[in-house]
Scaffold this motif. Sequence first.
Motif, short mmCIF file in Angstrom:
data_model
loop_
_atom_site.label_atom_id
_atom_site.label_comp_id
_atom_site.label_asym_id
_atom_site.label_seq_id
_atom_site.Cartn_x
_atom_site.Cartn_y
_atom_site.Cartn_z
N PHE A 129 29.81 39.84 47.77
CA PHE A 129 31.22 39.82 48.15
C PHE A 129 31.25 39.91 49.68
O PHE A 129 31.09 40.99 50.25
CB PHE A 129 31.97 40.96 47.49
N VAL A 152 31.05 39.53 39.62
CA VAL A 152 31.67 40.74 39.07
C VAL A 152 31.28 40.90 37.60
O VAL A 152 30.95 42.00 37.15
CB VAL A 152 33.21 40.69 39.23
N ALA A 153 31.27 39.78 36.88
CA ALA A 153 30.85 39.83 35.47
C ALA A 153 29.38 40.25 35.39
O ALA A 153 29.00 41.03 34.51
CB ALA A 153 31.06 38.47 34.81
N PRO A 199 44.35 50.60 36.50
CA PRO A 199 45.54 50.91 37.31
C PRO A 199 46.19 52.24 36.94
O PRO A 199 46.65 52.96 37.83
CB PRO A 199 46.47 49.73 37.05
N GLY A 239 39.42 55.55 38.00
CA GLY A 239 40.32 54.87 38.93
C GLY A 239 40.06 53.38 39.00
O GLY A 239 40.56 52.71 39.88
N GLU A 240 39.26 52.88 38.08
CA GLU A 240 39.03 51.44 38.07
C GLU A 240 40.08 50.75 37.20
O GLU A 240 40.13 49.53 37.12
CB GLU A 240 37.61 51.13 37.57
N SER A 249 45.49 43.35 33.96
CA SER A 249 46.14 44.53 34.56
C SER A 249 46.91 44.15 35.81
O SER A 249 48.05 44.59 36.02
CB SER A 249 45.11 45.59 34.93
N GLN A 253 28.93 41.60 30.14
CA GLN A 253 29.31 43.00 30.34
C GLN A 253 28.53 43.92 29.39
O GLN A 253 28.00 44.94 29.80
CB GLN A 253 30.81 43.09 30.06
N ARG A 255 40.06 42.01 31.74
CA ARG A 255 40.95 43.15 31.69
C ARG A 255 41.55 43.44 33.07
O ARG A 255 42.73 43.75 33.19
CB ARG A 255 40.19 44.38 31.18
N LEU A 293 37.78 46.30 42.90
CA LEU A 293 37.38 45.38 41.83
C LEU A 293 38.16 44.07 41.93
O LEU A 293 37.59 42.98 41.81
CB LEU A 293 37.63 46.05 40.47
N PHE A 307 40.00 50.26 41.48
CA PHE A 307 40.71 49.11 40.91
C PHE A 307 40.95 48.05 41.98
O PHE A 307 40.72 46.85 41.75
CB PHE A 307 42.03 49.58 40.30
N LYS A 356 31.28 44.17 34.77
CA LYS A 356 32.70 44.52 34.73
C LYS A 356 33.48 43.55 33.85
O LYS A 356 33.12 42.38 33.71
CB LYS A 356 33.29 44.46 36.14
N ASN A 357 34.57 44.06 33.29
CA ASN A 357 35.44 43.24 32.46
C ASN A 357 36.47 42.55 33.35
O ASN A 357 37.49 43.13 33.72
CB ASN A 357 36.12 44.13 31.42
#
Lengths: 287, 260
Positions: free
Chosen positions: B92, A171-172, B113, B110-111, A184, B75, A180, A160, A157, A176-177
């Motif tokens: 990145f 990232v998209a 929280p 674990g992606e 979070s 996605q 969301r 990310l 997490f 990945k979302n």
Amino acid sequence: MDFLLSYLVLAEIYVLLGLSTNLLVGIVGIFSVSQAAVFGVGAYIVAFFLMNTSVSFLPALAVAAICCVVLNIVVTLPSLRVSGDYFVVTSFGIQLLATAVFTNWTGGTGGANGLPGIPPPDVFGIQLASNAQLALLTSIMAGLGCIAFWLLMRAPFGRLLRAIREDELAVAAAGKNVLRAKVSAAALAGAFAGVSGGLYATFLSFIDPSSFDLDASILLLTMVVVGGARTLAGSILGPFVLLALPQLLSLVEIPTTIAAAARQLVYGLLLIVFMLFRPQGLLGEKL
Amino acid sequence: MSAPYLHVSGINKRFGGLQALNDCSFTIREGAITCLVGPNGAGKTTIFNAITGFLRPDSGQVEFRGRRISGLSPQTIVAAGIARSFQNLRLFAEISALDNVLVGMRGQFGEEPLSALFRPLKTAHAQAARRITGREILDQVGLLAQADTLVRNLSYGEQKLLTIARLLATKADLLLLDEPASGLSAGALAALMALLRRLQSAGKTLLVVEHNTRVVQQIADDVLFLHQGHLMAQGTPEAIMADPALAEIYFGGALQDHGP
């Protein structure tokens, strides 16, 4: 001794709030200048429950945390559409709006006069009246907050969120979302701010809008920058350093009338000097 | 007859006064390396964006393995098995090469929280396994030694290879590469072409935007020639290169100055 304990309590409360700000601003790169407003909502909610109902401290704190989760998601939502500098302006507006509500909703917040006489926290039937007891409570809370932050940042997490800060589009493209993950992060930051607000209200027993205004948000950013953005150590160190400053200033012979202004001046100077000469802060990474 | 692997039909996209894609249609074969060529502004990147869900076309549709994917989110399209790279890399930069690959992996414990907070041991376990897979992927593209290097400290050629490693991490079968060979030295170029061949042998299908005609001749099974947002021609590299009308569009008459 008592003086040191109250310094410790206040610093630990700001550590929790600093973690909230660091998560949004440092890790995800959502440059919020309205975290003090969310902090304030947490404080007012806990004050309301303790002053007007028989609800005890921990459930009140839970309600405050949940409300701040929702609130922080709502105020962070504009960052999904506007990014960078534009979000700062939006967030600035949110902060001004919150200050206006805190100051003018006299029925709920006591307005500019504030809310005096907030009872001390009670945990499992024990009233925590002494500073030593309060320090134990805030140490546990801040400790839990630091552990949570550490666990989150070492998990996928955290990676990310860092990746989102660097390049949302990539990232998209990795499937990945992004939405969301950002929601979070906003929720977590809201929970941290709400809990620290609740602790703040019960520790000081008096709150007024001046603790939750734009100056407070800037102070918070200064803590994150001086301590060091993006790291746990920086979030811990920043509040301890910045809250020690007023005490150091009080050692210097200056009239009390200009003490508050002098403090703001020092905070402002610190922010500028660090941004120019040490953007990574004392123990952090470059913001 | 089974449905084509990737079928793009009648895509139109207008940006203000510019018709970026104009009734663009083509199909690509499973397991082939297809090169997408055309002059600057032909719409090569735009068609990538339309296929991968980053851009909603005004009309037309994209089907992948017989399933309509136009209108889906990026996605969902990655999950369906299509991943793309970017011309300007979009790595990145402040995290390690290995972490870049790990970000690309799907379905990680674990992606979120809550799992990260309340199942820390399982998260750590899952991560240890993922790191092994991540290193294997880096090894495939020849970057194992650089696994822990921050991306900003990698050479340009290494960064280009890393973008491919990040695509492999998604486990997509169809990889869309936007100018993977541009700016590479001769040595890096040879390594890249060998890598693309290996990916093809491993069962991947590749759609590659490429300007270097020598690279196209060496790796392409099929060539798509795009001009003004429209597919002008499709064929083998030899057939496309031999067409004087296409050469005229592509080189804008520059060849004639050097002709006999």
